[in-house]
Write a protein that holds these residues in place. Structure first.
Motif, PDB file in Angstrom:
ATOM      1  N   SER A 299      -2.932 -22.133  84.662  1.00 33.25           N
ATOM      2  CA  SER A 299      -1.286 -22.536  84.649  1.00 33.25           C
ATOM      3  C   SER A 299      -0.656 -21.162  84.945  1.00 33.25           C
ATOM      4  CB  SER A 299      -0.923 -22.807  83.111  1.00 33.25           C
ATOM      5  OG  SER A 299      -1.330 -24.084  83.111  1.00 33.25           O
ATOM      6  N   THR A 348      -1.320 -24.436  74.121  1.00 27.11           N
ATOM      7  CA  THR A 348      -2.345 -23.205  74.100  1.00 27.11           C
ATOM      8  C   THR A 348      -1.797 -22.360  73.151  1.00 27.11           C
ATOM      9  OG1 THR A 348      -2.851 -23.844  76.358  1.00 27.11           O
ATOM     10  CG2 THR A 348      -3.030 -21.549  75.592  1.00 27.11           C
ATOM     11  N   GLU A 482     -15.947 -21.162  86.405  1.00 29.22           N
ATOM     12  CA  GLU A 482     -15.805 -21.909  85.002  1.00 29.22           C
ATOM     13  C   GLU A 482     -16.874 -23.271  85.094  1.00 29.22           C
ATOM     14  OE1 GLU A 482     -12.122 -23.742  83.558  1.00 29.22           O
ATOM     15  OE2 GLU A 482     -11.498 -23.970  85.505  1.00 29.22           O
TER      16      GLU A 482
HETATM   17  O1  M6R Z   1      -3.153 -26.095  78.793  1.00 31.76           O
HETATM   18  P1  M6R Z   1      -3.194 -24.938  79.525  1.00 31.76           P
HETATM   19  O2  M6R Z   1      -2.226 -25.079  80.829  1.00 31.76           O
HETATM   20  O3  M6R Z   1      -1.875 -24.049  78.735  1.00 31.76           O
HETATM   21  O4  M6R Z   1      -4.296 -24.171  79.607  1.00 31.76           O
HETATM   22  C1  M6R Z   1      -4.252 -22.853  80.038  1.00 31.76           C
HETATM   23  C2  M6R Z   1      -5.840 -22.534  80.307  1.00 31.76           C
HETATM   24  O5  M6R Z   1      -6.658 -22.753  79.142  1.00 31.76           O
HETATM   25  C3  M6R Z   1      -6.480 -23.610  81.283  1.00 31.76           C
HETATM   26  O6  M6R Z   1      -5.609 -23.551  82.568  1.00 31.76           O
HETATM   27  C4  M6R Z   1      -7.845 -22.909  81.611  1.00 31.76           C
HETATM   28  O7  M6R Z   1      -7.877 -21.796  82.371  1.00 31.76           O
HETATM   29  C5  M6R Z   1      -8.693 -24.292  82.618  1.00 31.76           C
HETATM   30  N1  M6R Z   1      -9.778 -24.480  82.155  1.00 31.76           N
HETATM   31  C6  M6R Z   1      -8.936 -23.720  83.929  1.00 31.76           C
HETATM   32  O8  M6R Z   1      -9.250 -24.748  84.757  1.00 31.76           O
END
Ligand code: M6R
Length: 598
Positions: A299, A348, A482
């Motif tokens: 994000s 988050t 990842e």
């Molecule tokens: O739910 P969110 O978009 O706030 O999460 C943020 C990150 O934890 C999330 O984008 C993470 O980096 C993903 N696993 C990436 O693929």
């Protein structure tokens, strides 16, 4: 992160709980457990590892119509059978599952002279309830008092062997919902876990407890005041959360991106083909003098692209910050800041910590999320919905492109409000993007071949780009590391020679993106620099940019929106690299989908 499911009704609870836990697997976990209650007996099953192992461990002959289940993502104490939930009070009367972090668990342990068998913060809670019940001889009062003593985040479900007709539920900052049925009720961290049972849900607010029985629910505040709340219908289609014919959710979600683009176009356009956004969002956008985008992971990468869009189209200065850094190292703010939180899950914890702080400071906040009822959505002043449908794979794909598309629409809408003349029709351009995405997802064998040619047994990989391509390089590297565990880095092409080029040796894979006219020559120069030092280079470019020797040429889209298409090969490359290495694509090690601890 952790997931909770609970059932009280007339049917066999075991299958309902196991199904629910499987639907919560996407959140990430390392151990799992369930507690089944029949008459006054509680049967506990806990394992380190996957739900399949739990399923094998359970005695399926136990007939129980009440139970609670849990998937744990370790925070306090290593993943193990002992630390897995549910946890029990010393007498075995109370059994409890918890999602969140009890910040004052050590103080409670000391003050209430608690000895634990596990290393978890959770066991303190169930022991506390028993100690308080020794004083009050009233479980509801003991439960409520225990919740009042807790500091931190929690979603809790508890059963009492002396009261088989009630599930005790509480919530503060961690997600939890009550699902309503005919002759039964359920509890879940996410409606997806219990959609097979019901689509009617009731939200629980922070600081409330709920006494859930098979035919009624009783919501109260922590001082015992009753709360009335109407249910809502969860608008998730069961097929959205099934893989169907796909082998992995990630691949399904990559393929869904063209549809998501079209959903967004429909959602943000009225019958006269005009952009339609909440007028309150328009006012907030035009009133601010600077935007602060706060996000994590993928994000955050979408936020970087959003910065370019908002600055170039709406002429508003934008700063993009990693939430966990912003929280403790806040920059000097402008006079009229607007905070935009970008979060697929809306849960988050790092982002929420910033939201709480900036709201306390009296600032305005807009959340862009895929989950409208989520914490970040409820706590911000405004929400823009991504319309991407549930994203199950831990690696975010369709949410990333949806975030960029919604930011593009927001930027154009703000420009329109400010009277800025634009030669850019977002709906037309997004339609072109949707078609281009389809062209790309139809060419999966090509990307599989590229993986075999460039990344077969590599330990590491580099993604380089300039301007918008640099932002996509960051996302490409995150995707690859990842799910395939290849050590990957995204770099600004020009920055390589300031240090990182030292890592280039014979055969090092370097994947370059070249979609931007202004920097096309410069990035190709960087490719030559690393090739001269032995790198195995691959250029993915946009049509019309000296593509003769490039490994892959993307269909042409507007230059402002190239990240929406250039990321698709990157997602597919990560997918096939992970597959090639036999990795668990949808549930990579150590990761959680919804990161609800700071
Ligand atoms: O739910 P969110 O978009 O706030 O999460 C943020 C990150 O934890 C999330 O984008 C993470 O980096 C993903 N696993 C990436 O693929």
């Amino acid at each position: 992160m952790c997931g909770i499911v609970g059932y009280i009704g007339q049917n066999q609870a075991t299958d309902i709980l196991l199904y629910g836990l499987e639907k919560l697997e996407y959140r990430g976990y390392d151990s799992a457990g369930i507690a089944l209650m029949n008459d006054e007996n509680i049967h506990l099953f806990k394992v380190k590892g996957r739900i399949e192992a739990l399923r094998e461990r359970i005695n399926h002959r136990i007939h129980a119509t009440t139970g609670i289940g849990h998937t744990r993502w370790a925070t306090h104490g290593a993943p193990s059978g002992v630390n897995a939930h549910p946890h029990q009070s010393p007498s075995g009367r109370y059994t409890l599952v918890h999602n969140g972090v009890i910040e004052n668990y050590q103080a409670l342990k000391r003050d209430y002279l608690i000895e634990t068998v596990s290393d978890t913060d959770t066991e303190i809670v169930v022991q506390l309830v028993e100690k308080l019940n020794d004083t009050y001889a009233d479980t509801v009062k003991a439960f409520r008092e225990a919740m009042r003593l807790l500091k931190g985040s929690y979603a809790i479900a508890m059963i009492d062997s002396e009261d088989p007709d009630t599930l005790y539920v509480a919530k503060n900052k961690s997600p939890l919902l009550i699902g309503l049925g005919d002759g039964f009720n359920v509890v879940a961290s996410d409606a997806m876990a219990t959609l097979q049972e019901t689509d009617q849900y009731v939200e629980i607010a922070d600081g409330e407890i709920v006494l859930v029985q098979r035919d009624r629910i009783d919501i109260q505040t922590l001082d015992g005041t009753p709360v009335q709340r109407a249910p809502y219908t969860a608008e998730i289609d069961l097929s959205d959360i099934e893989k169907g014919t796909y082998s992995h959710f990630m691949l399904k979600e990559i393929d869904e991106q063209p549809i998501v683009m079209r959903n967004i176009m429909n959602a943000y356009q009225n019958d006269h083909d005009e952009l339609s956004l909440d007028p309150a969002i328009r006012s907030a956008m035009t009133a601010c003098d600077r935007i602060y985008i706060i996000a994590c992971g993928t994000s955050y990468h979408a936020g970087l692209v959003g910065k370019s869009l908002l600055e170039k189209l709406a002429h508003i200065p934008v700063e993009v910050h990693v939430a966990s850094e912003f929280s403790y190292n806040m920059p000097l703010l402008s006079e009229k800041p607007l905070f935009i939180f970008i979060s697929q899950s809306g849960e988050t914890a790092d982002s929420r910590a910033v939201l709480v702080k900036v709201k306390e400071m009296g600032h305005h906040a807009l959340t862009i999320t895929n989950v409208p009822g989520s914490t970040l959505s409820r706590e911000a002043d405004h929400t823009l919905h991504l319309h991407a449908g549930p994203e199950i794979a831990v690696a975010s794909t369709k949410a990333y492109t949806a975030q960029i598309a919604v930011l593009a629409i927001l930027a154009v809408d703000t420009a329109n409000e400010k009277g800025i003349e634009l030669d850019f029709n977002p709906m037309q351009e997004l339609a072109i993007v949707a078609n281009a995405m389809e062209v790309l997802t139809d060419q999966k064998p090509t990307f599989e071949r590229l993986v075999n040619a460039y990344l077969p047994t590599s330990r590491n990989a580099f993604f380089i780009g300039r301007s918008a391509d640099y932002y996509v390089s960051l996302e490409a590297a995150l995707k690859l590391k990842e799910i395939s565990y290849i050590q990957a880095e995204g770099f600004a092409g020009g920055e390589l020679k300031h240090g990182t080029i030292a890592l280039i040796e014979d055969g090092t894979p370097v994947i370059a993106l070249a979609t931007q006219k202004d920097v096309n020559g410069a990035i190709r120069g960087n490719v030559q620099e690393v090739a001269a030092r032995g790198a195995n280079t691959m250029v993915i470019s946009m049509k019309g940019l000296d593509e003769a020797d490039d490994a892959f040429v993307l269909p042409e889209v507007h230059e402002l929106l190239t990240p929406l298409v250039s990321v698709v090969p990157m997602q597919l490359i990560a997918y096939y690299a992970a597959l090639y290495r036999g990795c668990d694509v949808d549930k990579p090690r150590n990761l959680a989908k919804s990161v609800t601890v700071e």
